[in-house]
Design a protein around this motif. Structure first.
Motif, short mmCIF file in Angstrom:
data_model
loop_
_atom_site.label_atom_id
_atom_site.label_comp_id
_atom_site.label_asym_id
_atom_site.label_seq_id
_atom_site.Cartn_x
_atom_site.Cartn_y
_atom_site.Cartn_z
N ASP A 26 17.79 18.72 37.52
CA ASP A 26 17.38 18.72 36.12
C ASP A 26 15.98 18.12 35.97
OD1 ASP A 26 19.75 19.88 35.33
OD2 ASP A 26 20.66 17.99 34.66
N LEU A 27 15.70 17.06 36.72
CA LEU A 27 14.39 16.44 36.66
C LEU A 27 13.32 17.41 37.13
CD1 LEU A 27 12.59 13.99 36.16
CD2 LEU A 27 13.12 13.23 38.48
N LYS A 28 13.60 18.12 38.22
CA LYS A 28 12.65 19.13 38.71
C LYS A 28 12.39 20.19 37.65
CE LYS A 28 13.49 19.37 43.65
NZ LYS A 28 13.98 20.25 44.71
N LYS A 29 13.45 20.65 37.02
CA LYS A 29 13.35 21.74 36.05
C LYS A 29 12.66 21.32 34.75
CE LYS A 29 16.22 25.19 33.72
NZ LYS A 29 17.58 25.71 33.56
N TYR A 30 13.06 20.16 34.21
CA TYR A 30 12.59 19.77 32.89
C TYR A 30 11.47 18.74 32.90
CZ TYR A 30 16.84 22.15 31.49
OH TYR A 30 17.83 23.09 31.31
N GLN A 31 11.20 18.12 34.05
CA GLN A 31 10.12 17.13 34.17
C GLN A 31 10.22 16.03 33.10
OE1 GLN A 31 7.68 17.20 36.73
NE2 GLN A 31 9.16 18.67 37.53
N ASP A 32 11.43 15.60 32.82
CA ASP A 32 11.67 14.58 31.79
C ASP A 32 11.73 13.19 32.42
OD1 ASP A 32 14.02 15.22 33.10
OD2 ASP A 32 15.29 14.93 31.35
N HIS A 33 10.63 12.79 33.02
CA HIS A 33 10.58 11.54 33.78
C HIS A 33 10.92 10.31 32.95
CE1 HIS A 33 8.99 13.39 37.42
NE2 HIS A 33 8.34 14.21 36.60
N SER A 36 15.06 10.83 32.20
CA SER A 36 15.97 11.28 33.24
C SER A 36 16.77 10.13 33.84
CB SER A 36 15.20 11.97 34.36
OG SER A 36 16.08 12.31 35.42
#
Length: 57
Positions: A26-33, A36
């Motif tokens: 999910d982090l890779k996909k949405y880049q919601d650092h 996340s």
């Protein structure tokens, strides 16, 4: 057989490792650092276990 157990503070590190593994895609996909669970510090997770009811299945 299905077992539901309340998490203990002593299990926080194990839970954090599982959480990082499961939310990595999910982090890779949405880049919601900023939001996340991959980036959640152990202190925050410990506080959540203390305040809320955390269970594992």
């Amino acid at each position: 057989m299905l077992t539901i157990k309340r998490k203990k503070e002593s299990e926080a590190q194990q839970l954090l490792e599982i959480q990082k593994e499961e939310f990595a895609e999910d982090l890779k996909k949405y880049q919601d650092h900023g939001t996340s669970r991959v980036n959640e510090p152990i202190e925050r997770l410990l506080k959540k276990i203390e305040i809320f009811l955390y269970y594992t299945i």
